[in-house]
Write an enzyme that holds these catalytic residues in place. Structure first.
Site, PDB file in Angstrom:
ATOM      1  N   LYS A 139       0.832  -1.199   0.000  1.00  0.00           N
ATOM      2  CA  LYS A 139       0.000   0.000   0.000  1.00  0.00           C
ATOM      3  C   LYS A 139       0.867   1.249   0.000  1.00  0.00           C
ATOM      4  O   LYS A 139       1.847   1.342   0.750  1.00  0.00           O
ATOM      5  CB  LYS A 139      -0.930   0.016   1.214  1.00  0.00           C
ATOM      6  CG  LYS A 139      -1.886  -1.168   1.260  1.00  0.00           C
ATOM      7  CD  LYS A 139      -2.861  -1.072   2.421  1.00  0.00           C
ATOM      8  CE  LYS A 139      -3.943  -0.068   2.144  1.00  0.00           C
ATOM      9  NZ  LYS A 139      -5.018  -0.143   3.177  1.00  0.00           N
ATOM     10  N   ARG A 194     -12.865  14.629   4.226  1.00  0.00           N
ATOM     11  CA  ARG A 194     -13.663  15.368   3.238  1.00  0.00           C
ATOM     12  C   ARG A 194     -15.051  14.768   3.195  1.00  0.00           C
ATOM     13  O   ARG A 194     -15.335  13.747   3.811  1.00  0.00           O
ATOM     14  CB  ARG A 194     -13.019  15.264   1.848  1.00  0.00           C
ATOM     15  CG  ARG A 194     -12.797  13.810   1.404  1.00  0.00           C
ATOM     16  CD  ARG A 194     -12.267  13.712   0.001  1.00  0.00           C
ATOM     17  NE  ARG A 194     -11.780  12.390  -0.330  1.00  0.00           N
ATOM     18  CZ  ARG A 194     -12.538  11.357  -0.677  1.00  0.00           C
ATOM     19  NH1 ARG A 194     -13.841  11.489  -0.700  1.00  0.00           N
ATOM     20  NH2 ARG A 194     -11.993  10.196  -1.001  1.00  0.00           N
TER      21      ARG A 194
END
Length: 479
Positions: free
Chosen positions: A179, A314
């Site tokens: 990742k 967000r």
């Protein structure tokens, strides 16, 4: 972790009964497409003026037409317009805005941009810059989760050493995920099955991460074979209150990109659901969350255990399903938080009702491997009716540009039960009239009707492993 964000107005005016428009009067919408339309409408609801910026490719867009004012900020490419921090800030200051809403994507999780907004005296409508920067680093976010007592998957330290990565992977157990620390939106991840593949893939993964995110750091993490993607909508204010607004299941993914999302998540015990909510709130309290965000978890379908995945600082694409089941306007609440107001509701006020399912409609060709296909929308007839919501920037003549994401709409259905919501969404997709570009409407309909979806058996790899292939066979049989 967080530090107070500069307020445009005096904090002592930020009381629950204070109108938002008395604190924030004009918002620059630093985005495009359906989320720009969504923010403009939220501003209108709150009595706030909106200014939309647009690129040359988006001249005449619906968001630009709906806003009180619109400003062209550059050429079609995102780097020359929506990602240009200098020109976006100049547009905000030059038009007399006192706040900026970044939507999702583009600059929404850019800590430098968030910090510059505050330095210029502009309210950044999102978590404060310290949160944006601190949680954008996946490894740092994992450590915050661990410290807060939130379960995390076994993983390595950040590394660029093949030997260190292999040693960690052996301890964790193959297969593992490589990742990217700065990855997001399903990008920057790859599954490796054994040591040889890990040694072969690691240099490429580092190079890809550096090219895509400007940060080549990676780490290795345990891979869950039958994983579901469960995320919790959270929101906090600057007065120390953090609440959750329920959870969503976003397991229906193609190439790590979400296709269908729903709330509440099906087939969870109430004890597990409550534990996931509590973990999300603990993480959010640890970072002193002061706006809307999403805590994402991986859920192991075999062990029925969950672990922290990442935090998104967000508003999410899939926020409408949470709004429909909770009755809370999350975008308006974001603006309230940026004005320094307390949350307009408490945890006891969050009482989910019914079930909501969202289908993302993309301008893609399923027959050609879901490749994006730009073009002009010649017909646009959105569905309507009880429990149907359509978030879109489309109308006849809308140009689907090759420069941006290919999503053209989100169709959402809300009903008393999950099956009723799925049936209602299928009927809405049947009613949707769109021409000029190919779409994924038929694919979404196929997923909603599939027994795997109806029985809540879809995992994050189901579409890539069998669902897409099954759909393509269906296409061949009907043509």
């Amino acid at each position: 972790m967080s530090s107070p964000q500069a307020l445009v107005t005096r904090p002592d005016r930020a009381e629950r009964g204070t109108p938002v428009a008395a604190l924030i009067t004009r918002v620059l919408v630093a985005n495009r497409g359906e989320i720009a339309v969504r923010v403009v409408r939220a501003c209108r609801t709150l009595g706030i003026e909106s200014v939309v910026v647009y690129s040359e490719a988006d001249r005449g867009s619906l968001a630009a037409q709906l806003a009180d004012r619109s400003i062209c900020i550059g050429a079609a490419s995102a780097s020359a317009s929506y990602l240009d921090t200098d020109v976006v800030l100049a547009a905000a200051l030059g038009s007399g805005c006192d706040a900026i809403h970044p939507g999702y994507g583009f600059l929404s999780e850019n800590p430098t941009f968030a910090r510059r907004c505050v330095e210029e005296g502009l309210a950044f409508i999102g978590p404060n810059p310290t949160i944006v920067g601190g949680t954008g680093d996946k490894a740092a976010a994992r450590e915050i989760a661990r410290t807060a007592g939130v379960p995390v998957l076994s993983g390595s330290d950040i590394t660029d050493s093949p030997d260190a990565a292999v040693a960690a992977a052996v301890q964790i157990g193959f297969p593992v995920l490589i990742k990217a620390v700065a990855g997001g939106g399903g990008r920057g991840m790859s599954i490796v099955a054994d040591e040889a593949e890990l040694r072969r893939r690691l240099p490429t993964a580092i190079a890809e991460a550096a090219a895509a995110f400007g940060d080549g750091r990676i780490y290795v993490e345990k891979f869950i074979g039958r994983a579901r993607h469960i995320e919790v909508q959270v929101i906090g204010d600057r007065h120390g209150t953090v609440v959750h607004v329920g959870e969503r299941d976003c397991s229906a993914q193609r190439r790590h990109q979400k296709v269908i999302e729903e709330s509440p998540a099906p087939d969870l015990t109430e004890a597990t659901r409550a534990a996931i909510h509590a973990a999300a709130v603990r993480f959010s309290e640890a970072i002193e969350l002061d706006s809307a965000g999403t805590v994402e978890f991986v859920y192991d379908s075999d062990t029925e255990e969950f672990a922290f995945l990442e935090f998104n600082a967000r508003i999410q694409v899939e926020h409408p399903v949470s709004e429909l089941v909770s009755g809370i306007d999350l975008v308006a609440e974001q603006i309230r938080m940026a004005a320094g107001l307390p949350l307009s509701f408490g945890q006891d006020d969050v009482t989910p009702t019914g079930h909501a399912i969202e289908a993302r409609i993309m301008a893609e060709s399923p027959e050609r491997g879901f490749v994006p296909v730009p073009g002009t929308v010649t017909v646009w007839q959105p569905p309507s009716g009880i429990g149907i919501r359509v978030d879109s920037h489309c109308r006849p003549g809308t140009v689907i540009s090759p420069y941006y994401d290919s999503m053209i709409a989100k169709v959402i259905a809300h009903a008393p039960t999950r099956d009723e919501a799925a049936d209602r969404l299928i009927a809405a997709l049947d009613e949707l009239g769109v021409d000029g570009v190919p779409t994924t409407v038929a694919f979404n309909r196929f997923l909603l009707q599939n027994p795997a979806f109806r029985n809540a058996e879809v995992t994050t790899r189901w579409i890539d492993q069998s669902g897409a292939e099954e759909f393509c066979r269906t296409l061949e049989e009907t043509t």
